[in-house]
Scaffold this active site. Sequence first.
Site, PDB file in Angstrom:
ATOM      1  N   ASP A  13       0.066   3.732   0.631  1.00  0.00           N
ATOM      2  CA  ASP A  13       1.502   3.663   0.911  1.00  0.00           C
ATOM      3  C   ASP A  13       2.221   4.989   0.674  1.00  0.00           C
ATOM      4  O   ASP A  13       3.396   5.017   0.304  1.00  0.00           O
ATOM      5  CB  ASP A  13       2.167   2.542   0.076  1.00  0.00           C
ATOM      6  CG  ASP A  13       1.520   1.204   0.344  1.00  0.00           C
ATOM      7  OD1 ASP A  13       1.089   0.978   1.485  1.00  0.00           O
ATOM      8  OD2 ASP A  13       1.437   0.391  -0.604  1.00  0.00           O
ATOM      9  N   LYS A  16       1.592   7.530   5.238  1.00  0.00           N
ATOM     10  CA  LYS A  16       0.640   8.003   6.260  1.00  0.00           C
ATOM     11  C   LYS A  16       1.159   7.690   7.666  1.00  0.00           C
ATOM     12  O   LYS A  16       1.047   8.503   8.575  1.00  0.00           O
ATOM     13  CB  LYS A  16      -0.740   7.344   6.052  1.00  0.00           C
ATOM     14  CG  LYS A  16      -1.390   7.710   4.729  1.00  0.00           C
ATOM     15  CD  LYS A  16      -2.713   7.007   4.529  1.00  0.00           C
ATOM     16  CE  LYS A  16      -2.584   5.519   4.286  1.00  0.00           C
ATOM     17  NZ  LYS A  16      -1.937   5.144   3.012  1.00  0.00           N
ATOM     18  N   GLY A  40      -0.773  -1.230   5.816  1.00  0.00           N
ATOM     19  CA  GLY A  40       0.558  -1.480   6.373  1.00  0.00           C
ATOM     20  C   GLY A  40       1.240  -0.139   6.525  1.00  0.00           C
ATOM     21  O   GLY A  40       1.552   0.509   5.537  1.00  0.00           O
ATOM     22  N   HIS A  41       1.412   0.307   7.749  1.00  0.00           N
ATOM     23  CA  HIS A  41       1.980   1.631   8.017  1.00  0.00           C
ATOM     24  C   HIS A  41       3.339   1.446   8.698  1.00  0.00           C
ATOM     25  O   HIS A  41       3.429   0.810   9.742  1.00  0.00           O
ATOM     26  CB  HIS A  41       1.025   2.449   8.894  1.00  0.00           C
ATOM     27  CG  HIS A  41      -0.314   2.681   8.245  1.00  0.00           C
ATOM     28  ND1 HIS A  41      -1.364   3.292   8.864  1.00  0.00           N
ATOM     29  CD2 HIS A  41      -0.756   2.401   6.995  1.00  0.00           C
ATOM     30  CE1 HIS A  41      -2.391   3.370   8.042  1.00  0.00           C
ATOM     31  NE2 HIS A  41      -2.058   2.820   6.895  1.00  0.00           N
ATOM     32  N   GLN A 223      -5.432   3.122   3.382  1.00  0.00           N
ATOM     33  CA  GLN A 223      -5.620   3.159   1.926  1.00  0.00           C
ATOM     34  C   GLN A 223      -5.596   4.617   1.434  1.00  0.00           C
ATOM     35  O   GLN A 223      -4.890   5.413   2.019  1.00  0.00           O
ATOM     36  CB  GLN A 223      -6.887   2.412   1.493  1.00  0.00           C
ATOM     37  CG  GLN A 223      -6.813   0.911   1.710  1.00  0.00           C
ATOM     38  CD  GLN A 223      -7.127   0.479   3.130  1.00  0.00           C
ATOM     39  OE1 GLN A 223      -8.139   0.881   3.688  1.00  0.00           O
ATOM     40  NE2 GLN A 223      -6.284  -0.335   3.717  1.00  0.00           N
TER      41      GLN A 223
HETATM   42  P1  GDP Z   1       1.484   4.134   4.496  1.00  0.00           P
HETATM   43  O1  GDP Z   1       0.754   2.873   4.197  1.00  0.00           O
HETATM   44  O2  GDP Z   1       0.873   5.318   3.819  1.00  0.00           O
HETATM   45  O3  GDP Z   1       1.698   4.364   5.970  1.00  0.00           O
HETATM   46  O4  GDP Z   1       2.927   3.962   3.869  1.00  0.00           O
HETATM   47  P2  GDP Z   1       3.888   2.661   3.985  1.00  0.00           P
HETATM   48  O5  GDP Z   1       4.465   2.625   5.350  1.00  0.00           O
HETATM   49  O6  GDP Z   1       3.203   1.437   3.489  1.00  0.00           O
HETATM   50  O7  GDP Z   1       4.971   3.004   2.891  1.00  0.00           O
HETATM   51  C1  GDP Z   1       5.728   4.162   2.940  1.00  0.00           C
HETATM   52  C2  GDP Z   1       7.230   3.779   2.992  1.00  0.00           C
HETATM   53  O8  GDP Z   1       8.011   4.915   2.744  1.00  0.00           O
HETATM   54  C3  GDP Z   1       7.666   3.276   4.360  1.00  0.00           C
HETATM   55  O9  GDP Z   1       8.665   2.319   4.164  1.00  0.00           O
HETATM   56  C4  GDP Z   1       8.255   4.512   5.022  1.00  0.00           C
HETATM   57  O10 GDP Z   1       9.237   4.222   5.996  1.00  0.00           O
HETATM   58  C5  GDP Z   1       8.846   5.222   3.851  1.00  0.00           C
HETATM   59  N1  GDP Z   1       8.848   6.696   3.910  1.00  0.00           N
HETATM   60  C6  GDP Z   1       7.916   7.527   4.441  1.00  0.00           C
HETATM   61  N2  GDP Z   1       8.248   8.814   4.218  1.00  0.00           N
HETATM   62  C7  GDP Z   1       9.422   8.791   3.549  1.00  0.00           C
HETATM   63  C8  GDP Z   1      10.276   9.805   2.990  1.00  0.00           C
HETATM   64  O11 GDP Z   1      10.002  10.997   3.072  1.00  0.00           O
HETATM   65  N3  GDP Z   1      11.392   9.382   2.325  1.00  0.00           N
HETATM   66  C9  GDP Z   1      11.710   8.066   2.186  1.00  0.00           C
HETATM   67  N4  GDP Z   1      12.805   7.749   1.519  1.00  0.00           N
HETATM   68  N5  GDP Z   1      10.926   7.080   2.691  1.00  0.00           N
HETATM   69  C10 GDP Z   1       9.807   7.449   3.352  1.00  0.00           C
HETATM   70  P1  IMO Z   2      -2.158   1.474   3.290  1.00  0.00           P
HETATM   71  O1  IMO Z   2      -3.038   1.907   4.431  1.00  0.00           O
HETATM   72  C1  IMO Z   2      -1.835   0.114  -0.834  1.00  0.00           C
HETATM   73  C2  IMO Z   2      -5.089  -2.361  -2.374  1.00  0.00           C
HETATM   74  C3  IMO Z   2      -4.756  -3.790  -2.716  1.00  0.00           C
HETATM   75  C4  IMO Z   2      -5.720  -4.011  -3.875  1.00  0.00           C
HETATM   76  C5  IMO Z   2      -6.958  -3.235  -3.438  1.00  0.00           C
HETATM   77  C6  IMO Z   2      -8.019  -4.080  -2.776  1.00  0.00           C
HETATM   78  O2  IMO Z   2      -0.911   0.764   3.721  1.00  0.00           O
HETATM   79  O3  IMO Z   2      -1.916   2.611   2.364  1.00  0.00           O
HETATM   80  P2  IMO Z   2      -8.227  -5.213  -0.375  1.00  0.00           P
HETATM   81  O4  IMO Z   2      -7.389  -6.249   0.287  1.00  0.00           O
HETATM   82  O5  IMO Z   2      -8.318  -3.924   0.388  1.00  0.00           O
HETATM   83  O6  IMO Z   2      -9.589  -5.709  -0.779  1.00  0.00           O
HETATM   84  O7  IMO Z   2      -7.459  -4.894  -1.756  1.00  0.00           O
HETATM   85  O8  IMO Z   2      -6.493  -2.255  -2.509  1.00  0.00           O
HETATM   86  N1  IMO Z   2      -4.752  -1.948  -0.998  1.00  0.00           N
HETATM   87  C7  IMO Z   2      -3.709  -1.165  -0.690  1.00  0.00           C
HETATM   88  N2  IMO Z   2      -2.731  -0.656  -1.460  1.00  0.00           N
HETATM   89  N3  IMO Z   2      -1.873   0.420   0.472  1.00  0.00           N
HETATM   90  C8  IMO Z   2      -2.865  -0.052   1.264  1.00  0.00           C
HETATM   91  O9  IMO Z   2      -3.033   0.334   2.549  1.00  0.00           O
HETATM   92  C9  IMO Z   2      -3.822  -0.921   0.700  1.00  0.00           C
HETATM   93  N4  IMO Z   2      -4.898  -1.575   1.191  1.00  0.00           N
HETATM   94  C10 IMO Z   2      -5.468  -2.193   0.129  1.00  0.00           C
HETATM   95  O10 IMO Z   2      -3.413  -3.936  -3.103  1.00  0.00           O
HETATM   96  O11 IMO Z   2      -5.212  -3.390  -5.031  1.00  0.00           O
HETATM   97 MG    MG Z   3       1.102   0.986   3.484  1.00  0.00          MG
END
Ligand code: GDP
Ligand code: IMO
Ligand code: MG
Length: 429
Positions: A13, A16, A40-41, A223
């Site tokens: 998270d 990415k 979840g992106h 991840q």
């Molecule tokens: P990922 O799994 O690595 O793609 O990240 P996620 O989408 O799960 O979580 C990142 C969250 O941070 C999302 O809600 C994005 O919209 C938000 N985000 C990404 N870059 C920035 C930033 O530079 N500033 C802020 N405030 N939010 C950001």
């Molecule tokens: P993105 O791509 C954050 C975590 C789960 C748990 C562990 C194992 O959005 O960054 P699993 O279901 O993969 O067997 O769970 O990994 N986990 C993540 N945490 N971002 C993710 O993906 C994750 N995918 C799995 O919360 O701790």
């Molecule tokens: Mg994510």
Amino acid sequence: MTNVAVIGAQWGDEGKGKVVDWLASRADVVVRYQGGHNAGHTLVVGKETYKLSLLPSGLVRGKLGVIGNGVVIDPEALLSEIARVQAQGLSVTPETLRIADNAVLILPMHGALDRAREGARGDRKIGTTGRGIGPAYEDKVARRAIRVADLAEPETLDAKLDELLRHHNTLLASLGAPIFEKAAVLARLLELAPSILQYAEPVWERLDGLRKGGKRILFEGAQAVMLDVDHGTYPYVTSSNTVAATAASGAGIGPQAVGFVLGIAKAYTTRVGSGPFPSELHDDIGKGLGARGHEFGTVTGRPRRCGWFDAAMVRQAVKVGGIQGLALTKLDVLDGLAELKICTGYRIRGELVSHLPAAPGAQAAAEPIYETMEGWSGSSRGAKSWADLPAQAVKYVRRIEELTEAPVTLVSTSPERDDTIMVRDPFQD
Ligand code: GDP
Ligand code: IMO
Ligand code: MG
């Protein structure tokens, strides 16, 4: 000109999706190569927010998306995600999405087993997403998995389901969970088959052609390094390798084609699920980071645990992940904090240690060693160049570069696509 692989440098998270979406304008194809719908992106483009789990983020830019052999694909989840983004106006067709015919499928018993085992673990639960990721990868290495190409052969499906159900029903019954009936599973797979098979092909061949044609490939990791099944905080990890080397094996391309490895790190740290987190904050500062950063899991909605930036951990991720440059995200979330801390190493049972050791007891005992920096009162939100950043924010970024031993290539200053500072174009060799 080179290809680029984007990987998470913390516990996921990091942003990415935002960075891949931004870089996708410079790429010809975006490839997912590991993980599944545990990812979840989130992509914010003007008024529209896209939440992608299996689909490569490049689709939002109208670029070709490829799901490689290293991904575990839940066909139900994939089809509903396609329907969801189509309802948002995106076009997903066999021309824009290709899926590896040798990728492994996640079936309903995988999710059931994942959740039943987590229930049985009680206090020691991993905190998985419950989506069957682990059990599906287990079946792959055990050589009993059903793969995309099998959907075209009803007799193969029939025979494989016998073995699969013998294994899973035994485990499910032992955990007191309902078991699965072959006829129903087979009928549903045959029903879904045409919808999935229209996207299937040997993607390695297409990627080989694109590479030889000088096209730019962007590899989208899911991840992060600290969730890597070998290099992460085992057993509190996911079930795939998340380091950049996986981009090659998970797409069917040579390691030399992976190109520049861009690690994504938040300007602080978050984690969902259980496991060690030395720089975690249990106070109001941690709660404030969670509130300002909207730190709730994209997949499960769970609140994310928050803490200070852990430079020792990211330095470790840089080394094992092969990271050549960092994209630092969410710098804006630190706006207004009087003081910032950066973890530079750990004290473990009285010893000073510069990395997280492999043993879980030692990981759990790791106490952070901090250095303190002054915060900034101005705003970094929306900054698109160094000049837009408060001077102290620039100092913070520079200190992170020193401590992690990685140059900062990009800085992200809001969820919006264009609120990004490019220090160096990662596609430029
Ligand atoms: P990922 O799994 O690595 O793609 O990240 P996620 O989408 O799960 O979580 C990142 C969250 O941070 C999302 O809600 C994005 O919209 C938000 N985000 C990404 N870059 C920035 C930033 O530079 N500033 C802020 N405030 N939010 C950001
Ligand atoms: P993105 O791509 C954050 C975590 C789960 C748990 C562990 C194992 O959005 O960054 P699993 O279901 O993969 O067997 O769970 O990994 N986990 C993540 N945490 N971002 C993710 O993906 C994750 N995918 C799995 O919360 O701790
Ligand atoms: Mg994510």
